[in-house]
Design an enzyme around this catalytic site. Structure first.
Site, PDB file in Angstrom:
ATOM      1  N   ARG A  45       0.846  -1.188   0.000  1.00  0.00           N
ATOM      2  CA  ARG A  45       0.000   0.000   0.000  1.00  0.00           C
ATOM      3  C   ARG A  45       0.883   1.241   0.000  1.00  0.00           C
ATOM      4  O   ARG A  45       1.938   1.266   0.631  1.00  0.00           O
ATOM      5  CB  ARG A  45      -0.927   0.030   1.229  1.00  0.00           C
ATOM      6  CG  ARG A  45      -2.065  -0.979   1.184  1.00  0.00           C
ATOM      7  CD  ARG A  45      -3.093  -0.643   0.118  1.00  0.00           C
ATOM      8  NE  ARG A  45      -4.267  -1.506   0.165  1.00  0.00           N
ATOM      9  CZ  ARG A  45      -4.386  -2.643  -0.490  1.00  0.00           C
ATOM     10  NH1 ARG A  45      -3.370  -3.081  -1.240  1.00  0.00           N
ATOM     11  NH2 ARG A  45      -5.500  -3.358  -0.398  1.00  0.00           N
ATOM     12  N   GLU A  66      -5.619   6.744  -6.623  1.00  0.00           N
ATOM     13  CA  GLU A  66      -5.946   5.750  -7.640  1.00  0.00           C
ATOM     14  C   GLU A  66      -7.386   5.960  -8.104  1.00  0.00           C
ATOM     15  O   GLU A  66      -8.261   6.187  -7.267  1.00  0.00           O
ATOM     16  CB  GLU A  66      -5.772   4.335  -7.077  1.00  0.00           C
ATOM     17  CG  GLU A  66      -4.339   4.000  -6.727  1.00  0.00           C
ATOM     18  CD  GLU A  66      -4.162   2.572  -6.200  1.00  0.00           C
ATOM     19  OE1 GLU A  66      -5.154   1.815  -6.196  1.00  0.00           O
ATOM     20  OE2 GLU A  66      -3.039   2.218  -5.808  1.00  0.00           O
ATOM     21  N   HIS A  71      -2.048  -1.279  -9.855  1.00  0.00           N
ATOM     22  CA  HIS A  71      -2.663  -1.985  -8.730  1.00  0.00           C
ATOM     23  C   HIS A  71      -3.313  -3.288  -9.210  1.00  0.00           C
ATOM     24  O   HIS A  71      -4.512  -3.536  -8.989  1.00  0.00           O
ATOM     25  CB  HIS A  71      -3.694  -1.110  -8.024  1.00  0.00           C
ATOM     26  CG  HIS A  71      -3.932  -1.526  -6.606  1.00  0.00           C
ATOM     27  ND1 HIS A  71      -4.326  -0.654  -5.622  1.00  0.00           N
ATOM     28  CD2 HIS A  71      -3.832  -2.743  -5.996  1.00  0.00           C
ATOM     29  CE1 HIS A  71      -4.482  -1.307  -4.471  1.00  0.00           C
ATOM     30  NE2 HIS A  71      -4.182  -2.582  -4.680  1.00  0.00           N
TER      31      HIS A  71
END
Length: 343
Positions: free
Chosen positions: A254, A282, A301
């Site tokens: 993360r 994001e 991601h």
């Protein structure tokens, strides 16, 4: 069709009255491919499929005894729980449950389980892929050649490295971290670990060291710790400065674990390289500053989103429901106490 071709419920007494499946269509097909959805349906008299954005207003949620959910499902707060009076089990087909649970949910005593273990091999493999790419300078060469740099000039990059003998620091001996360690050591890397919660007697203890120690003595730093209040910003300006010149950072965990402004400065200066699958914002904006750096390798991601990991997660979901209906212990149950140290 012969009798052998007909699916039958091997445990007809172990069925819920109603099972709610609320996962977006594209991911639903990935979690439950070819036959898996039929296997799931054997666990309930009725299977209701509801899109996550429609769940709060759907009449089906009032009947659901078991809810299989993932991203986008409404938070299980007091209002949502009141709409689901028959709920007995929640199965999160994804990993993190932080956005799903609430104090009211924990107070309800309804068990919660998740399929995060399915993603570990996929995320570890992506972390290894990024590690190898940085060591071999794939990102720099690709950026140069695609950007119009001449052949000879593109080849004038820092000498590539092999992973055998490479010093790698792993931040977090999580499920994914352990899988990444297994892969790296199989290829001959010299792995060190920082994890203050590594149990005494753990086989990895011999590789453990302090954070400053492992950072300052590594060619690659790979982050595999969970995102918690304790780990927020743990790789800050001071920690990045401790990394040797020419080192690289890989983050498939993360963004919150890293001071992204400080990392950008280090990468923009050319002192460090980085491979990032996670970002503070994001989706990554089209004009984001990271997109312009030739020594930054970026992915969207997607580390855990392989066809195999999704199918594994679907099998975990089905297996956990089977255990619940058979009154057996859940293998992937999440509790409020455990959540404090989970991502």
């Amino acid at each position: 069709m012969s009798n052998d071709d007909v699916r039958t419920d091997p445990h007809p007494q172990r069925r819920a009255t109603s099972l709610l499946l609320s996962i977006g269509a594209a991911e639903r097909a990935a979690f439950f491919p070819a036959g898996a959805l039929e296997d799931l349906s054997l666990h309930a008299a009725d299977l209701d499929i509801v899109e996550p954005e429609d769940a709060r207003s759907s009449e089906a949620i009032a009947l659901a005894e078991i809810a299989v959910v993932a991203w986008g499902f409404p938070r299980l707060d007091a209002d949502m729980l009141a709409r689901m009076p028959r709920l007995r089990l929640v199965v999160n087909a994804a990993s993190s449950v932080r956005g799903l649970v609430s104090d009211d949910f924990w107070a309800s005593g309804i068990p919660l389980t998740q399929a995060g273990a399915a993603m570990s091999p996929a995320v570890a493999e992506m972390s290894l892929t990024l590690t190898l790419s940085l060591l071999r300078r794939v990102h720099r060469m690709d950026h140069a050649l695609r950007g119009g740099t001449s052949w000879d000039a593109a080849r004038e990059i820092a000498r590539a490295r092999e992973i055998s003998g490479c010093r790698i620091a792993v931040i977090g001996a999580s499920r994914t971290g352990r899988e990444y360690i297994r892969m790296c050591t199989a290829l001959g890397a010299d792995v060190r670990i920082f994890d203050p919660y590594l149990p005494a007697g753990d086989p990895l203890s011999a590789r453990a060291g302090g954070l400053d120690e492992v950072l300052s003595s590594s060619d690659v730093v790979a982050i595999h710790a969970p995102a918690t209040t304790e780990t927020a910003g743990m790789i800050g300006r001071r920690e990045l400065a401790a990394m040797p010149d020419g080192a690289a950072l890989v983050n498939t965990a993360r963004a919150s674990l890293v001071d992204m402004d400080a990392l950008f400065e280090e990468v923009a200066s050319g002192r460090l390289d980085a491979a990032l699958d996670v970002f503070a914002t994001e989706p990554l904006p089209d004009d984001d500053r990271w997109r312009s750096l030739p020594n930054a390798l970026l992915t969207g991601h997607v580390s855990g989103a392989t066809a195999e990991s999704r199918a594994r997660a679907g099998r975990i979901v089905i297996d956990e429901i089977s255990r619940f209906l058979a009154h057996e212990d859940l293998q992937h149950r999440v509790t409020a106490d455990a959540l404090e140290r989970m991502g």
